[in-house]
Motif scaffolding. Structure first.
Motif, mmCIF file in Angstrom:
data_model
loop_
_atom_site.group_PDB
_atom_site.id
_atom_site.type_symbol
_atom_site.label_atom_id
_atom_site.label_comp_id
_atom_site.label_asym_id
_atom_site.label_seq_id
_atom_site.Cartn_x
_atom_site.Cartn_y
_atom_site.Cartn_z
ATOM 1 N N MET A 1 20.555 4.385 1.084
ATOM 2 C CA MET A 1 19.414 4.110 1.956
ATOM 3 C C MET A 1 19.867 3.822 3.388
ATOM 4 O O MET A 1 19.287 4.295 4.350
ATOM 5 N N TYR A 2 20.964 3.005 3.554
ATOM 6 C CA TYR A 2 21.433 2.705 4.899
ATOM 7 C C TYR A 2 21.774 3.974 5.658
ATOM 8 O O TYR A 2 21.446 4.126 6.831
ATOM 9 N N GLN A 3 22.472 4.892 4.966
ATOM 10 C CA GLN A 3 22.870 6.132 5.614
ATOM 11 C C GLN A 3 21.663 6.934 6.060
ATOM 12 O O GLN A 3 21.637 7.498 7.154
ATOM 13 N N LYS A 4 20.635 6.992 5.201
ATOM 14 C CA LYS A 4 19.440 7.764 5.544
ATOM 15 C C LYS A 4 18.684 7.120 6.697
ATOM 16 O O LYS A 4 18.131 7.815 7.553
ATOM 17 N N ASN A 5 18.636 5.783 6.730
ATOM 18 C CA ASN A 5 17.953 5.110 7.830
ATOM 19 C C ASN A 5 18.604 5.464 9.162
ATOM 20 O O ASN A 5 17.910 5.759 10.143
ATOM 21 N N ALA A 6 19.935 5.430 9.194
ATOM 22 C CA ALA A 6 20.649 5.761 10.429
ATOM 23 C C ALA A 6 20.408 7.212 10.824
ATOM 24 O O ALA A 6 20.224 7.530 12.004
ATOM 25 N N LEU A 7 20.393 8.104 9.844
ATOM 26 C CA LEU A 7 20.178 9.519 10.117
ATOM 27 C C LEU A 7 18.775 9.764 10.662
ATOM 28 O O LEU A 7 18.589 10.538 11.610
ATOM 29 N N VAL A 8 17.786 9.103 10.084
ATOM 30 C CA VAL A 8 16.412 9.245 10.569
ATOM 31 C C VAL A 8 16.306 8.759 12.011
ATOM 32 O O VAL A 8 15.651 9.387 12.847
ATOM 33 N N GLU A 9 16.971 7.653 12.317
ATOM 34 C CA GLU A 9 16.932 7.128 13.682
ATOM 35 C C GLU A 9 17.615 8.081 14.659
ATOM 36 O O GLU A 9 17.132 8.282 15.784
ATOM 37 N N ALA A 10 18.738 8.675 14.248
ATOM 38 C CA ALA A 10 19.425 9.636 15.117
ATOM 39 C C ALA A 10 18.547 10.859 15.361
ATOM 40 O O ALA A 10 18.444 11.361 16.487
ATOM 41 N N ALA A 11 17.913 11.345 14.297
ATOM 42 C CA ALA A 11 17.027 12.497 14.426
ATOM 43 C C ALA A 11 15.829 12.166 15.317
ATOM 44 O O ALA A 11 15.368 13.004 16.107
ATOM 45 N N ALA A 12 15.333 10.945 15.195
ATOM 46 C CA ALA A 12 14.204 10.516 16.031
ATOM 47 C C ALA A 12 14.586 10.521 17.508
ATOM 48 O O ALA A 12 13.759 10.839 18.375
ATOM 49 N N CYS A 13 15.848 10.180 17.804
ATOM 50 C CA CYS A 13 16.327 10.216 19.195
ATOM 51 C C CYS A 13 16.314 11.641 19.744
ATOM 52 O O CYS A 13 15.891 11.872 20.882
ATOM 53 N N VAL A 14 16.792 12.595 18.936
ATOM 54 C CA VAL A 14 16.785 13.999 19.363
ATOM 55 C C VAL A 14 15.350 14.460 19.588
ATOM 56 O O VAL A 14 15.043 15.123 20.586
ATOM 57 N N LYS A 15 14.472 14.115 18.688
ATOM 58 C CA LYS A 15 13.054 14.467 18.808
ATOM 59 C C LYS A 15 12.462 13.876 20.091
ATOM 60 O O LYS A 15 11.737 14.558 20.835
ATOM 61 N N TYR A 16 12.800 12.629 20.374
ATOM 62 C CA TYR A 16 12.259 11.940 21.543
ATOM 63 C C TYR A 16 12.744 12.600 22.834
ATOM 64 O O TYR A 16 11.979 12.784 23.785
ATOM 65 N N VAL A 17 14.029 12.961 22.864
ATOM 66 C CA VAL A 17 14.578 13.626 24.045
ATOM 67 C C VAL A 17 13.894 14.973 24.260
ATOM 68 O O VAL A 17 13.530 15.322 25.393
ATOM 69 N N ARG A 18 13.693 15.733 23.186
ATOM 70 C CA ARG A 18 13.036 17.035 23.322
ATOM 71 C C ARG A 18 11.594 16.871 23.812
ATOM 72 O O ARG A 18 11.112 17.659 24.629
ATOM 73 N N GLU A 19 10.905 15.868 23.312
ATOM 74 C CA GLU A 19 9.510 15.647 23.716
ATOM 75 C C GLU A 19 9.399 15.256 25.187
ATOM 76 O O GLU A 19 8.359 15.467 25.801
ATOM 77 N N SER A 53 14.277 19.462 4.792
ATOM 78 C CA SER A 53 12.834 19.234 4.767
ATOM 79 C C SER A 53 12.468 17.757 4.731
ATOM 80 O O SER A 53 11.505 17.331 5.382
ATOM 81 N N TRP A 54 13.224 16.946 3.972
ATOM 82 C CA TRP A 54 12.871 15.524 3.867
ATOM 83 C C TRP A 54 12.972 14.816 5.216
ATOM 84 O O TRP A 54 12.188 13.889 5.511
ATOM 85 N N LEU A 55 13.924 15.260 6.047
ATOM 86 C CA LEU A 55 14.106 14.642 7.354
ATOM 87 C C LEU A 55 12.935 14.998 8.277
ATOM 88 O O LEU A 55 12.428 14.136 9.001
ATOM 89 N N CYS A 56 12.516 16.245 8.223
ATOM 90 C CA CYS A 56 11.356 16.671 9.018
ATOM 91 C C CYS A 56 10.099 15.923 8.584
ATOM 92 O O CYS A 56 9.289 15.492 9.410
ATOM 93 N N GLU A 57 9.929 15.776 7.293
ATOM 94 C CA GLU A 57 8.757 15.073 6.761
ATOM 95 C C GLU A 57 8.770 13.603 7.161
ATOM 96 O O GLU A 57 7.728 13.023 7.474
ATOM 97 N N ALA A 58 9.950 13.003 7.171
ATOM 98 C CA ALA A 58 10.053 11.585 7.527
ATOM 99 C C ALA A 58 9.616 11.336 8.966
ATOM 100 O O ALA A 58 9.100 10.256 9.291
ATOM 101 N N LEU A 59 9.806 12.335 9.829
ATOM 102 C CA LEU A 59 9.465 12.188 11.241
ATOM 103 C C LEU A 59 8.231 12.994 11.636
ATOM 104 O O LEU A 59 7.900 13.083 12.819
ATOM 105 N N HIS A 60 7.574 13.598 10.628
ATOM 106 C CA HIS A 60 6.329 14.359 10.864
ATOM 107 C C HIS A 60 6.516 15.397 11.968
ATOM 108 O O HIS A 60 5.741 15.473 12.933
ATOM 109 N N THR A 61 7.554 16.191 11.816
ATOM 110 C CA THR A 61 7.852 17.184 12.837
ATOM 111 C C THR A 61 8.478 18.413 12.194
ATOM 112 O O THR A 61 8.598 18.506 10.973
#
Length: 217
Positions: A1-19, A53-61
């Motif tokens: 779970m810890y690893q996935k939380n960090a990965l989701v946060e990193a992906a969210a940063c990339v998403k935020y920069v692109r937006e 797919s799970w990462l995209c779903e977690a961030l609704h993108t």
């Protein structure tokens, strides 16, 4: 779970920069992620899992919003061959008042399963969608063995992913920029390994130079 939380946060940063790419004058097709040591594991995690797919779903993108175009890794932790003993607290545990076990720190659980071990080993996820990489390591690193980078290079080659790999003989773990900018002690100053930064800059030019560089699609 810890690893996935960090990965989701990193992906969210990339998403935020692109937006916010237009507002911040960022080329949304040239998102580069960089990490060292454990941070290298996180950066590599996103580089090899950005379109899951799970990462995209977690961030609704969509996966295109999370795409990593280039990846830079310094002495990255890419794999663990086996789980730790249950009473092993691992590196630097003496600096923590109430440390978790090494298994909890790496895997998030005291008794990792084979599936959780496989999930941590990022070499299992390198594929044709993995972006080009610049990787460097030192032979003398005793905390993250140089084999982590050598094996990554072999996996990248196997899947025809372009990469540049530099193995320097001398130098301990945690050198970072190798100068006073990041040095925590005298041995972190290294006049030879410091050249990794210029080498990396030269490597990137072929990808980000709009006038003549080839861009990974």
């Amino acid at each position: 779970m810890y690893q996935k939380n960090a990965l989701v946060e990193a992906a969210a940063c990339v998403k935020y920069v692109r937006e916010h790419s237009e507002e911040w004058l960022v080329d949304h097709d040239q998102i580069i992620i960089c990490g060292f040591s454990a941070g290298g594991h996180l950066a590599l995690s996103l580089a090899v899992k950005w379109n899951q797919s799970w990462l995209c779903e977690a961030l609704h993108t969509t996966s295109e919003q999370l795409k990593v175009n280039l990846c830079i890794l310094g002495y990255p932790a890419t794999m663990v061959e086996k789980v730790f003993d249950e009473d092993d607290f691992g590196f630097a545990s003496s600096l923590i008042k109430e440390p978790n076990t090494a298994n909890e720190r790496f895997f998030g659980v005291k008794r990792p399963t084979e599936k959780e071990l496989d999930e941590y080993n990022l070499l299992n996820f390198v594929n044709e969608d993995t972006p080009p990489m610049f990787v460097w390591h030192t032979y003398e690193d005793v905390l993250v063995d140089v084999n982590n980078s050598l094996m990554l290079g072999m996996k990248l080659r196997e899947h025809h992913v372009p990469f540049e790999l530099h193995i320097f003989e001398k130098g301990e773990h945690g050198l970072a920029l190798c100068d006073r900018t990041t040095a925590r002690k005298a041995s972190h100053h290294n006049d030879h390994v410091i050249h990794w930064f210029d080498l990396c800059e030269e490597w990137m030019q072929a990808y980000i130079d709009k006038d003549g560089g080839w861009k990974w699609m």
